[in-house]
Design a protein around this motif. Structure first.
Motif, short mmCIF file in Angstrom:
data_model
loop_
_atom_site.label_atom_id
_atom_site.label_comp_id
_atom_site.label_asym_id
_atom_site.label_seq_id
_atom_site.Cartn_x
_atom_site.Cartn_y
_atom_site.Cartn_z
N ASP A 112 6.80 -13.21 8.80
CA ASP A 112 7.98 -12.56 9.33
C ASP A 112 7.56 -11.28 10.05
OD1 ASP A 112 10.35 -11.47 9.93
OD2 ASP A 112 11.08 -11.28 7.88
N PRO A 113 7.68 -11.27 11.37
CA PRO A 113 7.21 -10.07 12.09
C PRO A 113 8.06 -8.84 11.79
CG PRO A 113 8.33 -11.56 13.58
CD PRO A 113 8.22 -12.28 12.27
N ARG A 114 9.25 -9.04 11.22
CA ARG A 114 10.09 -7.90 10.92
C ARG A 114 9.65 -7.18 9.65
NH1 ARG A 114 14.14 -6.36 13.50
NH2 ARG A 114 14.83 -5.29 11.63
N GLU A 115 8.80 -7.89 8.87
CA GLU A 115 8.38 -7.27 7.62
C GLU A 115 7.10 -6.48 7.84
OE1 GLU A 115 8.06 -9.33 3.65
OE2 GLU A 115 10.11 -9.81 4.30
N VAL A 116 7.27 -5.20 8.05
CA VAL A 116 6.13 -4.32 8.27
C VAL A 116 5.59 -3.90 6.91
CG1 VAL A 116 5.40 -2.17 9.31
CG2 VAL A 116 7.23 -3.48 10.37
N PRO A 117 4.31 -4.17 6.63
CA PRO A 117 3.77 -3.77 5.33
C PRO A 117 3.88 -2.26 5.15
CG PRO A 117 2.02 -4.46 6.83
CD PRO A 117 3.31 -4.81 7.48
N SER A 118 4.33 -1.83 3.99
CA SER A 118 4.55 -0.41 3.78
C SER A 118 3.26 0.28 3.38
CB SER A 118 5.59 -0.19 2.69
OG SER A 118 5.66 1.18 2.40
N PRO A 119 2.92 1.37 4.05
CA PRO A 119 1.74 2.13 3.64
C PRO A 119 2.00 2.92 2.36
CG PRO A 119 2.81 3.19 5.50
CD PRO A 119 3.58 1.94 5.22
N LEU A 120 3.26 2.89 1.89
CA LEU A 120 3.62 3.68 0.70
C LEU A 120 3.22 3.00 -0.60
CD1 LEU A 120 7.18 5.14 1.25
CD2 LEU A 120 5.07 6.38 0.85
N LEU A 121 2.95 1.67 -0.54
CA LEU A 121 2.65 0.94 -1.76
C LEU A 121 1.49 1.57 -2.50
CD1 LEU A 121 2.96 -2.89 -1.10
CD2 LEU A 121 4.42 -1.36 -2.42
N ASP A 122 1.66 1.73 -3.82
CA ASP A 122 0.65 2.33 -4.69
C ASP A 122 0.37 3.79 -4.35
OD1 ASP A 122 0.40 -0.02 -6.15
OD2 ASP A 122 -1.03 -0.84 -4.71
N LYS A 123 1.30 4.41 -3.64
CA LYS A 123 1.19 5.85 -3.37
C LYS A 123 2.39 6.55 -4.01
CE LYS A 123 -1.86 5.83 0.42
NZ LYS A 123 -1.56 4.79 1.42
N PRO A 124 2.27 7.85 -4.27
CA PRO A 124 3.40 8.56 -4.87
C PRO A 124 4.63 8.50 -3.96
CG PRO A 124 1.42 9.92 -4.90
CD PRO A 124 1.09 8.70 -4.09
N ALA A 125 5.79 8.27 -4.58
CA ALA A 125 7.04 8.24 -3.81
C ALA A 125 7.28 9.63 -3.23
CB ALA A 125 8.19 7.85 -4.72
N PRO A 126 7.62 9.71 -1.93
CA PRO A 126 7.85 11.02 -1.30
C PRO A 126 8.93 11.79 -2.06
CG PRO A 126 7.78 9.29 0.35
CD PRO A 126 7.77 8.61 -0.97
N ALA A 127 8.69 13.09 -2.22
CA ALA A 127 9.63 13.93 -2.96
C ALA A 127 10.90 14.14 -2.16
CB ALA A 127 8.98 15.27 -3.26
N PHE A 128 12.02 14.17 -2.87
CA PHE A 128 13.28 14.53 -2.19
C PHE A 128 14.16 15.33 -3.14
CE2 PHE A 128 14.24 10.30 -3.98
CZ PHE A 128 15.41 10.56 -4.67
N VAL A 129 14.97 16.19 -2.57
CA VAL A 129 16.01 16.91 -3.30
C VAL A 129 17.27 16.76 -2.45
CG1 VAL A 129 16.78 19.09 -4.25
CG2 VAL A 129 14.34 18.60 -4.12
#
Lengths: 163, 176
Positions: free
Chosen positions: B27-44
């Motif tokens: 599926d070309p729409r499924e772009v592999p995420s570079p976030l996998l196995d990395k810390p989730a970006p912080a948000f407030v």
């Protein structure tokens, strides 16, 4: 010209002069250089929603946001490479229209050259083969020559013995 | 020599077919995420139902949770919504919502009408947190572990298969 007309004409002239002054002041400001840089950068980045468009061409909402983000980072003094790294960290190499050379992309980069080299090799082989067959057709058969020589030698022997 | 006459084109054909066949199933729409196995970006971010209070992912350290990116304007969110309701009722894993580029009023109305599967929802008004998470197609769902590492990303609506085969087994493993 009535007074009203003259007044209107004067206002128009004034407006024109103002407009001209305004454009002159905008002129080739450093903003133009910045815009050009942003435009170039955006044309190297892929819109993730409509994947065959660059960020510069896309009207998608996300592309709008990403353009804003790119502009903001550039204003904050980030270099082109830093901005690209920022987007790659979030969306992966996929956002780059020029994928980096990596172990997973070497086929992508070397493929066309490999095909070109393969084509050149095939061309050379075919040319050589054709040349060979043409030469073979033109040149006398070495076997025939040998047979002819053998026959001549035989004739010579016969004449000697006969003589 | 005679064999090479047809065996080279045949080999090229077979290789080409193999590539095309693999391409057919991707599926070309499924772009592999570079976030996998990395810390989730912080948000407030402000909470949807209590804008004075904040939700931050630092508060969720120590538990396995799902971050579901949704919006009232998102059509496919309606598709996965019943599944999210079931998941919330099962109490297996808490689901936190990220109301992405939505008017808070519209978001609250949408939840009031369709049911609220979220433990809490945060409002990402300008979509900046969405960009940090690499969101490009709502809905998206992230599975985040006790250490705050992203373990799985679902692009597009959740399905029964994706839940049963991938997400829930991973949740059980991570909760150990």
């Amino acid at each position: 010209m009535s007074r009203v007309h003259r007044f209107a004409f004067g206002v128009m002239l004034g407006a024109l002069a103002l407009a001209a002054g305004a454009t002159k002041m905008d002129g080739p400001a450093p903003d133009a250089v910045f815009d050009l840089r942003i435009k170039k950068l955006e044309s190297e980045l892929r819109c993730l929603v409509c994947q065959n468009q660059t960020l510069a061409d896309s009207n998608a909402d996300l592309a709008d946001d990403l353009r804003r983000e790119v502009r903001g980072l550039a204003r904050a003094g980030k270099s082109d490479d830093e901005i690209k790294a920022y987007l790659v960290a979030r969306y992966g190499d996929f956002v780059l229209y020029n994928p980096p050379v990596k172990s997973t992309t070497w086929l992508l980069w070397s493929g066309p050259f490999g095909l070109l080299a393969g084509g050149a090799l095939m061309w050379w082989i075919i040319l050589r083969r054709r040349q060979k067959s043409q030469l073979a057709a033109a040149a006398p058969d070495p076997d025939a020559e040998a047979r002819a020589r053998a026959r001549l030698d035989k004739d010579d022997d016969e004449s000697v013995s006969a003589g | 020599m005679k064999a090479t006459r047809w065996s080279i084109p045949l080999a090229i054909f077979v290789i080409l077919m193999a590539f095309l066949y693999i391409g057919l199933n991707r599926d070309p729409r499924e772009v592999p995420s570079p976030l996998l196995d990395k810390p989730a970006p912080a948000f407030v971010l402000s909470q949807l139902h209590d804008p004075a209070s904040k939700l931050t992912n630092a508060d969720l350290k120590g538990k396995v949770w799902l971050l579901n990116v949704w919006a009232s304007w998102c059509v496919s969110c309606r598709v996965e919504h019943p599944l999210l309701m079931q998941l919330a009722a099962s109490n297996i894993v808490p689901v936190y919502g990220l109301d992405y580029k939505d008017k808070p009023d519209a978001g609250r109305a949408w939840l009031a009408q369709n049911g609220n599967p979220y433990t809490l929802s945060a409002v990402d008004l300008d979509g900046r947190v969405g960009i940090d998470y690499g969101v490009y197609g709502v809905p998206e769902t992230f599975l985040i572990d006790k250490q705050g590492i992203v373990r799985y990303k679902q692009i597009g609506p959740l399905t029964v298969e994706s839940l049963q085969q991938k997400i829930l087994p991973l949740v059980r493993e991570l909760q150990k």
